[in-house]
Design an enzyme around this catalytic site. Structure first.
Site, PDB file in Angstrom:
ATOM      1  N   ASP A 207       0.728  -1.311   0.139  1.00  0.00           N
ATOM      2  CA  ASP A 207      -0.003  -0.073   0.110  1.00  0.00           C
ATOM      3  C   ASP A 207       1.010   1.301  -0.286  1.00  0.00           C
ATOM      4  OD1 ASP A 207      -2.873   1.010   0.680  1.00  0.00           O
ATOM      5  OD2 ASP A 207      -1.645   2.176   1.625  1.00  0.00           O
ATOM      6  N   ASN A 215      -2.151  12.508  -4.176  1.00  0.00           N
ATOM      7  CA  ASN A 215      -3.269  12.918  -5.342  1.00  0.00           C
ATOM      8  C   ASN A 215      -3.657  14.442  -4.723  1.00  0.00           C
ATOM      9  OD1 ASN A 215      -3.600  11.160  -7.105  1.00  0.00           O
ATOM     10  ND2 ASN A 215      -5.341   9.955  -5.825  1.00  0.00           N
ATOM     11  N   HIS A 220      -5.066  14.227  -9.512  1.00  0.00           N
ATOM     12  CA  HIS A 220      -5.186  12.614 -10.040  1.00  0.00           C
ATOM     13  C   HIS A 220      -4.607  12.115 -11.160  1.00  0.00           C
ATOM     14  CE1 HIS A 220      -8.190  11.879  -6.843  1.00  0.00           C
ATOM     15  NE2 HIS A 220      -8.858  13.037  -6.985  1.00  0.00           N
ATOM     16  N   ASP A 224      -2.282   8.800 -11.119  1.00  0.00           N
ATOM     17  CA  ASP A 224      -2.247   7.691 -11.761  1.00  0.00           C
ATOM     18  C   ASP A 224      -0.968   7.406 -12.249  1.00  0.00           C
ATOM     19  OD1 ASP A 224      -5.042   7.634 -11.511  1.00  0.00           O
ATOM     20  OD2 ASP A 224      -5.810   8.538 -13.404  1.00  0.00           O
ATOM     21  N   GLU A 250      -4.841   2.188  -4.472  1.00  0.00           N
ATOM     22  CA  GLU A 250      -3.551   2.268  -4.263  1.00  0.00           C
ATOM     23  C   GLU A 250      -2.739   0.910  -3.764  1.00  0.00           C
ATOM     24  OE1 GLU A 250      -4.673   4.405  -0.672  1.00  0.00           O
ATOM     25  OE2 GLU A 250      -5.516   3.958  -2.589  1.00  0.00           O
TER      26      GLU A 250
END
Length: 320
Positions: A207, A215, A220, A224, A250
């Site tokens: 994680d 973010n 965003h 990504d 994530e």
């Protein structure tokens, strides 16, 4: 002659591709009839496409001519062989097509009687009326070519469908953002590995630390991109048989089979160190006890992951 015809038919029967069939058909027809040229024409909608040619001088290879304007088209439309002794003395012949060629006489036989898909054309530079035996030879070759072309078409269609099905299956199993396996495929792979139960098996849950903050700070699209680059780095850090999947958001999962605890921890550390510099990762590792189900194994790895988070993040924890 019959033995040579049989050999030619065998060549057509064993041809691997439609191109091989086309090449053998017109060359064999020319050779067996002693003609000065042979062509293979395929019907392309309302056109005759002269796809192959074997001749003492150039004819029409590569050209597409309206089907109503050629003798090969006449033969296909009427579904019958066409014998012409003098191309300049037959109303079915568009003489302008022949004035620049050596052709004086011809024989055309459609490939496939019902709904012809093409034709074999045979041409002579001298006045010659094709004999019944020559017509029979080319008809035999045309019939064999029809079967071989259909076989090649079906083979190509099967291959196309196989590739398409494989592509669709691959797409259905991959996370579109990162390219690793998706959650559905991960569940299937893990369940299969547990059923087989071959040797020691570990899973690792990864994680990205404070991904929400990343973010919020970078947006965003940048988030990504971070996920894509992290997945690429992790795939490069594991062994060839290990499985990397996007578990959700994530969070990622890795299946490590055939290694002991030290090996599993070493790979997990490689994963941690391979994570891109601007973001750390916490990892929980759990060994399958040989009996528990997938949900229990994942739950233990998940608890180890959150132990790593609580211990300060950016570390590997092994489940007890």
């Amino acid at each position: 002659m019959l033995s040579k015809l049989a050999e030619a038919i065998d060549e057509l029967a064993t041809a691997g591709t439609a191109e091989d069939v086309q090449r053998h058909a017109h060359r064999s027809a020319r050779r067996l009839t002693g003609a000065d040229a042979g062509t293979l024409v395929l019907r392309d909608g309302g056109y005759c496409h002269y796809v192959e040619e074997d001749a003492i001088a150039p004819l029409w290879k590569g050209r597409r001519i309206p089907i109503e304007d050629t003798v090969t088209g006449w033969s296909m439309l009427h579904r019958t062989p066409l014998v012409i002794e003098d191309v300049y003395n037959d109303r079915r012949v568009p003489t302008h097509l022949y004035r620049s060629t050596f052709v004086k006489s011809l024989l055309v036989v459609p490939i496939r009687h019902n709904d012809p898909l093409g034709a074999i054309g045979i041409y002579w530079a001298r006045s010659h009326r094709a004999s019944p035996a020559e017509v029979a030879i080319v008809r035999a070759l045309a019939a064999s070519a029809a079967v071989a072309l259909e076989r090649a078409r079906l083979r190509q269609e099967v291959e196309r469908r196989r590739v398409t099905e494989e592509d669709l299956r691959e797409l259905s199993e991959r996370d579109p953002l990162t390219g690793v396996l998706n959650r559905r495929a991960w569940d299937q792979v893990l369940a299969s590995a547990l059923r087989k139960g071959n040797g020691p098996l570990y899973i690792a849950l990864l994680d990205l630390d404070d991904f929400k903050g990343y973010n919020d700070q970078h947006g965003h699209p940048a988030g990504d991109d971070l996920l894509r680059r992290a997945a690429t780095a992790w795939r490069a850090a594991v062994r060839s048989g290990d499985v990397v999947a996007r578990y959700g958001g994530e969070e990622f999962a890795v299946l490590l089979a055939g290694c002991e605890a030290d090996g599993a921890i070493e790979i997990a550390e490689r994963l941690r160190l391979a994570t891109i510099e601007e973001q750390a990762v916490s990892i929980g590792v759990a060994r399958w006890d040989g009996r528990e189900g997938a949900a229990s194994l994942v739950d233990r790895a998940d608890r180890a992951l959150y132990d790593a988070k609580r211990a300060g993040r950016n570390r590997v924890m092994l489940a007890t």
